[in-house]
Design a protein around this motif. Sequence first.
Motif, PDB file in Angstrom:
ATOM      1  N   PRO A  49       6.715 -15.673  13.886  1.00 17.35           N
ATOM      2  CA  PRO A  49       7.171 -16.466  12.743  1.00 17.35           C
ATOM      3  C   PRO A  49       7.996 -15.628  11.761  1.00 17.35           C
ATOM      4  O   PRO A  49       8.607 -16.173  10.841  1.00 17.35           O
ATOM      5  N   LEU A  50       7.996 -14.312  11.968  1.00 15.33           N
ATOM      6  CA  LEU A  50       8.728 -13.409  11.089  1.00 15.33           C
ATOM      7  C   LEU A  50      10.006 -12.917  11.749  1.00 15.33           C
ATOM      8  O   LEU A  50      10.048 -12.713  12.970  1.00 15.33           O
ATOM      9  N   GLY A  51      11.022 -12.698  10.935  1.00 12.21           N
ATOM     10  CA  GLY A  51      12.219 -12.003  11.366  1.00 12.21           C
ATOM     11  C   GLY A  51      12.204 -10.610  10.764  1.00 12.21           C
ATOM     12  O   GLY A  51      11.399 -10.322   9.867  1.00 12.21           O
ATOM     13  N   ILE A  52      13.079  -9.746  11.217  1.00  5.38           N
ATOM     14  CA  ILE A  52      13.076  -8.370  10.717  1.00  5.38           C
ATOM     15  C   ILE A  52      13.351  -8.309   9.217  1.00  5.38           C
ATOM     16  O   ILE A  52      12.868  -7.409   8.515  1.00  5.38           O
ATOM     17  N   ASP A  53      14.099  -9.284   8.684  1.00 10.38           N
ATOM     18  CA  ASP A  53      14.398  -9.289   7.246  1.00 10.38           C
ATOM     19  C   ASP A  53      13.268  -9.875   6.408  1.00 10.38           C
ATOM     20  O   ASP A  53      13.373  -9.937   5.178  1.00 10.38           O
ATOM     21  N   ASP A  54      12.204 -10.301   7.061  1.00 12.21           N
ATOM     22  CA  ASP A  54      11.044 -10.837   6.341  1.00 12.21           C
ATOM     23  C   ASP A  54      10.029  -9.757   5.983  1.00 12.21           C
ATOM     24  O   ASP A  54       9.025 -10.042   5.325  1.00 12.21           O
ATOM     25  N   VAL A  55      10.268  -8.520   6.438  1.00 19.64           N
ATOM     26  CA  VAL A  55       9.347  -7.426   6.132  1.00 19.64           C
ATOM     27  C   VAL A  55      10.099  -6.277   5.477  1.00 19.64           C
ATOM     28  O   VAL A  55      11.306  -6.106   5.673  1.00 19.64           O
ATOM     29  N   LYS A  56       9.354  -5.489   4.722  1.00 18.65           N
ATOM     30  CA  LYS A  56       9.914  -4.333   4.022  1.00 18.65           C
ATOM     31  C   LYS A  56       9.065  -3.110   4.345  1.00 18.65           C
ATOM     32  O   LYS A  56       7.841  -3.120   4.170  1.00 18.65           O
ATOM     33  N   GLY A  57       9.696  -2.066   4.823  1.00 16.17           N
ATOM     34  CA  GLY A  57       8.969  -0.842   5.136  1.00 16.17           C
ATOM     35  C   GLY A  57       8.454  -0.160   3.886  1.00 16.17           C
ATOM     36  O   GLY A  57       9.180  -0.032   2.891  1.00 16.17           O
ATOM     37  N   VAL A  58       7.198   0.280   3.925  1.00 16.23           N
ATOM     38  CA  VAL A  58       6.588   0.984   2.791  1.00 16.23           C
ATOM     39  C   VAL A  58       6.529   2.483   3.076  1.00 16.23           C
ATOM     40  O   VAL A  58       6.967   3.304   2.267  1.00 16.23           O
ATOM     41  N   ALA A  59       5.973   2.858   4.216  1.00 11.38           N
ATOM     42  CA  ALA A  59       5.882   4.270   4.575  1.00 11.38           C
ATOM     43  C   ALA A  59       5.664   4.397   6.079  1.00 11.38           C
ATOM     44  O   ALA A  59       5.009   3.555   6.691  1.00 11.38           O
ATOM     45  N   ARG A  60       6.217   5.455   6.654  1.00  9.03           N
ATOM     46  CA  ARG A  60       5.979   5.775   8.064  1.00  9.03           C
ATOM     47  C   ARG A  60       4.933   6.875   8.136  1.00  9.03           C
ATOM     48  O   ARG A  60       5.029   7.880   7.427  1.00  9.03           O
ATOM     49  N   ALA A  61       3.954   6.680   9.009  1.00  8.87           N
ATOM     50  CA  ALA A  61       2.875   7.651   9.144  1.00  8.87           C
ATOM     51  C   ALA A  61       3.097   8.617  10.301  1.00  8.87           C
ATOM     52  O   ALA A  61       2.725   9.782  10.225  1.00  8.87           O
ATOM     53  N   MET A  62       3.661   8.110  11.385  1.00 14.44           N
ATOM     54  CA  MET A  62       3.755   8.917  12.595  1.00 14.44           C
ATOM     55  C   MET A  62       5.027   8.592  13.365  1.00 14.44           C
ATOM     56  O   MET A  62       5.386   7.431  13.523  1.00 14.44           O
ATOM     57  N   GLN A  63       5.692   9.630  13.825  1.00 16.23           N
ATOM     58  CA  GLN A  63       6.832   9.456  14.724  1.00 16.23           C
ATOM     59  C   GLN A  63       6.617  10.369  15.919  1.00 16.23           C
ATOM     60  O   GLN A  63       6.695  11.575  15.804  1.00 16.23           O
ATOM     61  N   ARG A  81       4.395   4.660  13.989  1.00 16.77           N
ATOM     62  CA  ARG A  81       3.370   3.877  13.312  1.00 16.77           C
ATOM     63  C   ARG A  81       3.645   3.957  11.816  1.00 16.77           C
ATOM     64  O   ARG A  81       3.760   5.048  11.261  1.00 16.77           O
ATOM     65  N   GLY A  82       3.774   2.798  11.216  1.00 16.60           N
ATOM     66  CA  GLY A  82       4.040   2.756   9.787  1.00 16.60           C
ATOM     67  C   GLY A  82       3.512   1.461   9.204  1.00 16.60           C
ATOM     68  O   GLY A  82       2.827   0.690   9.890  1.00 16.60           O
ATOM     69  N   TYR A  83       3.872   1.182   7.956  1.00 21.08           N
ATOM     70  CA  TYR A  83       3.275   0.064   7.230  1.00 21.08           C
ATOM     71  C   TYR A  83       4.354  -0.718   6.490  1.00 21.08           C
ATOM     72  O   TYR A  83       5.291  -0.128   5.929  1.00 21.08           O
ATOM     73  N   VAL A  84       4.206  -2.029   6.528  1.00 25.20           N
ATOM     74  CA  VAL A  84       5.173  -2.915   5.880  1.00 25.20           C
ATOM     75  C   VAL A  84       4.448  -3.928   5.001  1.00 25.20           C
ATOM     76  O   VAL A  84       3.239  -4.141   5.140  1.00 25.20           O
ATOM     77  N   VAL A  85       5.191  -4.537   4.103  1.00 24.15           N
ATOM     78  CA  VAL A  85       4.728  -5.679   3.317  1.00 24.15           C
ATOM     79  C   VAL A  85       5.755  -6.787   3.494  1.00 24.15           C
ATOM     80  O   VAL A  85       6.799  -6.582   4.113  1.00 24.15           O
ATOM     81  N   ARG A  86       5.453  -7.948   2.974  1.00 28.05           N
ATOM     82  CA  ARG A  86       6.453  -9.007   2.973  1.00 28.05           C
ATOM     83  C   ARG A  86       7.661  -8.563   2.155  1.00 28.05           C
ATOM     84  O   ARG A  86       7.530  -7.888   1.132  1.00 28.05           O
TER      85      ARG A  86
END
Length: 332
Positions: free
Chosen positions: A119-133, A259-264
């Motif tokens: 139900p989400l598109g890539i523009d529906d989320v905002k990256g907050v921080a990346r934990a692991m690459q 692995r990272g974290y996003v919000v709306r």
Amino acid sequence: MKSQRASQNYRILSCRMAGALVAGMMVAVPSAVVAQDAFPSEQIEIISHASPGGGTDQTIRMWIDAASKILGQDLVVVYKQGGAARVAHEYLASRPADGHTLMATTETHLYTMARGMSPLGIDDVKGVARAMQDPSVIVVRGDSNIKDYDGLIAASKEKALNWGVAQVGGTEHIGISRWADQAGVEYRVVPFGSGGEMITALRSGAIDATLANVSEALGPISDGDLRAIVALSDEPIADLPDVPTAASKGHDVSVNTTRGYVVRADTPPEKVAVLEAALLEAMGGEQFTTYLKNSGLDPATSVAGSEAWDAQLKKAYAEAAEAIEKLGLEKK
């Protein structure tokens, strides 16, 4: 005369009382606003699409306690499994965009979006921080006739090699597809269900090659069971200094498990900034940096802030969407 003076005194007293009341109201209103706007003001949920105890869960556990202390609120993991992260997306979409809900995000989420299954598109989320690459390397058996990158290209042009992947349409499949397209070679994929089984199959000789994360392949490479041929990473891998990058060979392909974290995306920017600062501080602590180092990863290149992580998500999504279209894996 006394009556007139008393009347004047009453008017002065009344004015003073009214002034004091107004002053009190002026002080009270900003205090109420501050209290209302305090963030975070309640428990923060972290949505996980994966099962407890897995890599996504372990990564969260390594920084969550420190972030809770920094933010002054409890952080709890909420498991929403199913549909290749679609269930997690549905839950995030149902939550207020007030910063009190984060979602753990990996490439799986991008593939689900790109395939039109979310139900989400890539523009529906905002990256907050990346934990692991966790960068990827192309590996073969330690006793393989393929000794180096030129040998890999030659063998692949002679016949389509059998490549192990965890699942069709997953990180390894998409990565191999992108690399093979640039290298101009054919390939066949064999799904095994997990990265561990994929590596086991390679060690047994059931497949010719695979694309593996540094964290899972470094041990077998060091033991001589596997041979690293090329790194699909932006920079050379510190623990594998003799392994060239594909870009240095003229094939500019980078494949990472992140692995990272996003919000709306409609979360207020000032709240995103608070979350970003807290997560970066927590990930800079001893527990999380030790966790990354023990996984064969460099904390300096693994952890990233909102701007870099959000840009990476958008770029990775575009690359995944292009590969999925070529593979014909979109939702019909």
